[in-house]
Design a protein around this motif. Structure first.
Motif, short mmCIF file in Angstrom:
data_model
loop_
_atom_site.label_atom_id
_atom_site.label_comp_id
_atom_site.label_asym_id
_atom_site.label_seq_id
_atom_site.Cartn_x
_atom_site.Cartn_y
_atom_site.Cartn_z
N MET A 1 5.99 11.95 -8.60
CA MET A 1 6.49 10.69 -8.07
C MET A 1 6.26 9.59 -9.09
O MET A 1 5.15 9.40 -9.57
CB MET A 1 5.75 10.32 -6.77
N GLY A 2 7.30 8.83 -9.46
CA GLY A 2 7.16 7.75 -10.40
C GLY A 2 6.62 6.50 -9.73
O GLY A 2 6.70 6.32 -8.53
N ASP A 3 6.07 5.61 -10.56
CA ASP A 3 5.56 4.35 -10.03
C ASP A 3 6.70 3.52 -9.47
O ASP A 3 7.82 3.53 -9.97
CB ASP A 3 4.88 3.54 -11.15
N ALA A 4 6.39 2.77 -8.41
CA ALA A 4 7.35 1.80 -7.90
C ALA A 4 7.48 0.66 -8.89
O ALA A 4 6.69 0.52 -9.82
CB ALA A 4 6.88 1.28 -6.55
N VAL A 5 8.47 -0.16 -8.70
CA VAL A 5 8.75 -1.26 -9.60
C VAL A 5 8.40 -2.57 -8.92
O VAL A 5 8.78 -2.81 -7.78
CB VAL A 5 10.23 -1.27 -10.03
N VAL A 6 7.66 -3.39 -9.60
CA VAL A 6 7.44 -4.76 -9.13
C VAL A 6 8.44 -5.64 -9.87
O VAL A 6 8.36 -5.79 -11.08
CB VAL A 6 6.00 -5.23 -9.42
N LEU A 21 7.26 -6.84 -4.24
CA LEU A 21 6.90 -5.42 -4.25
C LEU A 21 8.13 -4.65 -3.80
O LEU A 21 8.57 -4.80 -2.66
CB LEU A 21 5.71 -5.17 -3.32
N ALA A 22 8.67 -3.84 -4.69
CA ALA A 22 10.02 -3.32 -4.46
C ALA A 22 10.05 -1.80 -4.44
O ALA A 22 10.58 -1.15 -5.33
CB ALA A 22 10.97 -3.86 -5.53
N ASN A 23 9.46 -1.22 -3.40
CA ASN A 23 9.56 0.21 -3.16
C ASN A 23 9.78 0.41 -1.66
O ASN A 23 8.94 0.99 -0.96
CB ASN A 23 8.29 0.93 -3.63
N PRO A 24 10.90 -0.11 -1.14
CA PRO A 24 11.08 -0.15 0.33
C PRO A 24 11.09 1.23 0.99
O PRO A 24 10.71 1.34 2.16
CB PRO A 24 12.42 -0.86 0.50
N ASP A 25 11.49 2.27 0.26
CA ASP A 25 11.51 3.61 0.87
C ASP A 25 10.11 4.09 1.23
O ASP A 25 9.95 4.95 2.10
CB ASP A 25 12.16 4.61 -0.08
N ARG A 26 9.09 3.55 0.56
CA ARG A 26 7.69 3.90 0.86
C ARG A 26 6.94 2.68 1.40
O ARG A 26 5.73 2.59 1.25
CB ARG A 26 7.00 4.47 -0.38
N LEU A 55 4.69 -14.18 -2.96
CA LEU A 55 4.53 -12.73 -2.98
C LEU A 55 5.11 -12.14 -1.71
O LEU A 55 4.70 -12.53 -0.60
CB LEU A 55 3.04 -12.37 -3.09
N ALA A 56 6.05 -11.22 -1.85
CA ALA A 56 6.73 -10.65 -0.68
C ALA A 56 7.00 -9.17 -0.94
O ALA A 56 6.83 -8.66 -2.05
CB ALA A 56 8.03 -11.39 -0.40
N GLY A 57 7.43 -8.49 0.11
CA GLY A 57 7.80 -7.09 0.00
C GLY A 57 9.29 -6.91 0.27
O GLY A 57 9.87 -7.64 1.07
N ALA A 58 9.88 -5.94 -0.39
CA ALA A 58 11.30 -5.66 -0.18
C ALA A 58 11.49 -4.85 1.09
O ALA A 58 10.63 -4.06 1.48
CB ALA A 58 11.86 -4.89 -1.38
N GLY A 59 12.62 -5.04 1.74
CA GLY A 59 12.95 -4.24 2.91
C GLY A 59 12.20 -4.67 4.15
O GLY A 59 11.91 -5.86 4.35
N ALA A 60 11.82 -3.69 4.98
CA ALA A 60 11.30 -3.98 6.32
C ALA A 60 9.78 -4.01 6.38
O ALA A 60 9.21 -3.99 7.47
CB ALA A 60 11.82 -2.94 7.31
N ALA A 61 9.09 -4.03 5.23
CA ALA A 61 7.62 -4.07 5.23
C ALA A 61 7.15 -5.02 4.14
O ALA A 61 7.84 -5.25 3.14
CB ALA A 61 7.04 -2.68 4.99
N PHE A 62 5.95 -5.55 4.35
CA PHE A 62 5.30 -6.33 3.29
C PHE A 62 4.67 -5.36 2.29
O PHE A 62 5.08 -5.29 1.14
CB PHE A 62 4.24 -7.26 3.88
N CYS A 63 3.68 -4.59 2.74
CA CYS A 63 3.05 -3.62 1.85
C CYS A 63 2.22 -2.65 2.69
O CYS A 63 1.39 -3.08 3.50
CB CYS A 63 2.17 -4.32 0.82
N ALA A 64 2.45 -1.36 2.49
CA ALA A 64 1.71 -0.33 3.22
C ALA A 64 0.34 -0.06 2.63
O ALA A 64 -0.38 0.81 3.12
CB ALA A 64 2.52 0.96 3.24
N GLY A 65 -0.03 -0.79 1.58
CA GLY A 65 -1.31 -0.56 0.93
C GLY A 65 -1.21 0.42 -0.21
O GLY A 65 -0.14 0.63 -0.78
N ALA A 66 -2.32 1.03 -0.54
CA ALA A 66 -2.33 2.00 -1.63
C ALA A 66 -1.48 3.21 -1.27
O ALA A 66 -1.49 3.68 -0.14
CB ALA A 66 -3.76 2.44 -1.93
#
Length: 236
Positions: A1-6, A21-26, A55-66
């Protein structure tokens, strides 16, 4: 799995640096590479004199954490904890006022990144959980340092020991959220209209506190011990 992109976008009109934070699929789960890019983005905003960072998250979440796949495979869990704590502290101590625009879930490390921000502005759809305990761990990116400072020891213990999810209204009542609004970016726009030197000076005075190095080291060491004990069960 590659790193997500900020991804980092700069608004030319409002003097606001937007970090997404731009990895909305995860659900914008954060990898070590993301932490490095986030730290670099904050440093860049400081160097260029941006008075406000959003600071925001892409898609339907802010950030799921690690990212849990990353956590399971950690060879140096204490180092990972220190890395996250350092990035959170970089947000905390940076010159720009940092606004977390929280729409949707904030979990674990996502809550801890938000805690490091100066304002946490939530939409009515935002939810929060310090969910590390559900995996036999805890919030090691400064969570045990900042959470009780912001919401009080009783509320911090309730959230951290239970891992339960609370909604935006509950988060606002205990002080985890500064405001609830349909568009958190409007708060960043409002702040950017204030004199930059006043924003910076106020933040420095309010943020002036004793050294937390020892607390963060203790967090990292405990996280490493718990990871060694529970690491194999994290992804189940």
């Amino acid at each position: 799995m590659g790193d997500a992109v900020v991804t980092v976008r700069t608004s030319k009109r409002e003097r606001i640096r937007t970090i997404e934070l731009a990895n909305p699929d995860r659900r914008n789960a954060v990898t070590p590479g993301d932490l490095t890019r986030l730290e670099s983005a904050i440093s860049h905003a400081e160097r260029t004199g941006d008075p406000v960072v959003y600071l925001a998250g892409a898609g339907a979440a802010f950030c799921a954490g690690a990212d849990l796949e990353t956590v399971v495979s950690l060879s140096d869990p204490a180092g990972f904890a220190r890395h996250g704590a350092r990035v959170a502290r970089r947000i905390d101590e940076s010159d720009p006022v940092v606004v977390a625009g929280i729409d949707g879930p904030a979990r674990g490390g996502g809550v801890e990144l938000a805690l490091a921000c100066d304002l946490r502005i939530a939409t009515p759809e935002a939810t929060f959980a310090e969910s590390g305990v559900l995996h036999g761990l805890f919030g090691a990116w400064g969570g045990t340092v900042r959470l009780p400072r912001i919401v009080g020891e009783g509320n911090a213990l309730d959230l951290s020991l239970s891992g339960r999810t609370i909604d935006a209204q509950h988060a606002h009542r205990i002080g985890l959220v500064s405001r609830i609004t349909d568009d958190p970016f409007d708060v960043a726009i409002d702040l950017a209209e204030r004199p930059a030197d006043a924003l910076r000076g106020i933040k420095r005075r309010v943020r002036d506190r004793s050294d937390v190095d020892a607390q963060e080291r203790a967090e990292a060491e405990l996280f490493a011990r718990l990871h060694d004990r529970h690491g194999e069960t994290i992804s189940r």
